[in-house]
Design an enzyme around this catalytic site. Structure first.
Site, PDB file in Angstrom:
ATOM      1  N   CYS A  69       0.805  -1.141  -0.029  1.00  0.00           N
ATOM      2  CA  CYS A  69       0.007   0.107   0.300  1.00  0.00           C
ATOM      3  C   CYS A  69       1.012   1.101   0.100  1.00  0.00           C
ATOM      4  O   CYS A  69       1.718   1.322   0.674  1.00  0.00           O
ATOM      5  CB  CYS A  69      -0.980   0.047   1.095  1.00  0.00           C
ATOM      6  SG  CYS A  69      -1.827   1.608   1.533  1.00  0.00           S
TER       7      CYS A  69
ATOM      8  N   ASP B   6      -0.127  -6.007   0.149  1.00  0.00           N
ATOM      9  CA  ASP B   6      -1.324  -6.401  -0.354  1.00  0.00           C
ATOM     10  C   ASP B   6      -1.169  -7.741  -1.152  1.00  0.00           C
ATOM     11  O   ASP B   6      -0.316  -7.585  -1.701  1.00  0.00           O
ATOM     12  CB  ASP B   6      -1.657  -5.058  -1.400  1.00  0.00           C
ATOM     13  CG  ASP B   6      -2.226  -3.931  -0.712  1.00  0.00           C
ATOM     14  OD1 ASP B   6      -3.158  -3.923   0.369  1.00  0.00           O
ATOM     15  OD2 ASP B   6      -1.944  -2.879  -1.133  1.00  0.00           O
TER      16      ASP B   6
END
Length: 151
Positions: free
Chosen positions: A50, A57
């Site tokens: 992120c 992620d």
């Protein structure tokens, strides 16, 4: 290994890049450029960061394309996708960057990239991007696939 392929990653010790590395992508010549056929890749272990929180992620990245003269070599694609591991970008950006890098690399007739990102904060995001060569039937295919996406 065949000397005429000029591939650097295939058949050699794997070296993983620590950040986004489009330069690792390699191509080989398509032996059937006159045929329309799908090539599909699935990377169920894609990770990126992120850009705001730095948290990881996780996603499954799906790539489908209709090759023209050049095709992407699969080990180089794996190394490229793994290079996002320490790269900070939003999900939508990752999918579009992957698609644009592959267009630049091999100029396919048609390509689509989907990211099936796992939930963060209770929400899953599944960005989809596609491209069909302008002025061809593949441009029309891209329009149709985008309109029919996820129906």
């Amino acid at each position: 290994m065949r000397d005429d392929l000029q591939l650097n990653a295939l058949g050699r010790k794997t070296e993983y890049k620590s950040d986004y590395a489009p330069e690792v992508l390699e191509t080989f010549v398509n032996k059937h450029p006159g045929n329309d056929y799908w090539v599909r890749f699935n990377c169920p272990e894609f990770t990126s960061l992120c850009p705001i929180t730095g948290q990881p992620d996780f996603a499954e990245i799906r790539i489908s394309y209709l090759p023209d003269e050049l095709m992407v070599e699969s080990k180089s694609l794996k190394l490229y996708l793994f290079s996002f591991r320490n790269h900070g970008d939003f999900h939508e950006d990752c999918v579009n960057i992957i698609m644009k890098d592959l267009i630049k690399l091999m100029n396919p007739k048609y390509i689509e990239v989907t990211g099936l990102f796992t939930p963060r904060g209770g929400i899953s995001i599944y960005p989809y991007a596609n491209y069909g060569r302008p002025g061809t039937k593949y441009e029309k295919l891209a329009e149709y696939r985008l309109q029919q996406h996820d129906l």
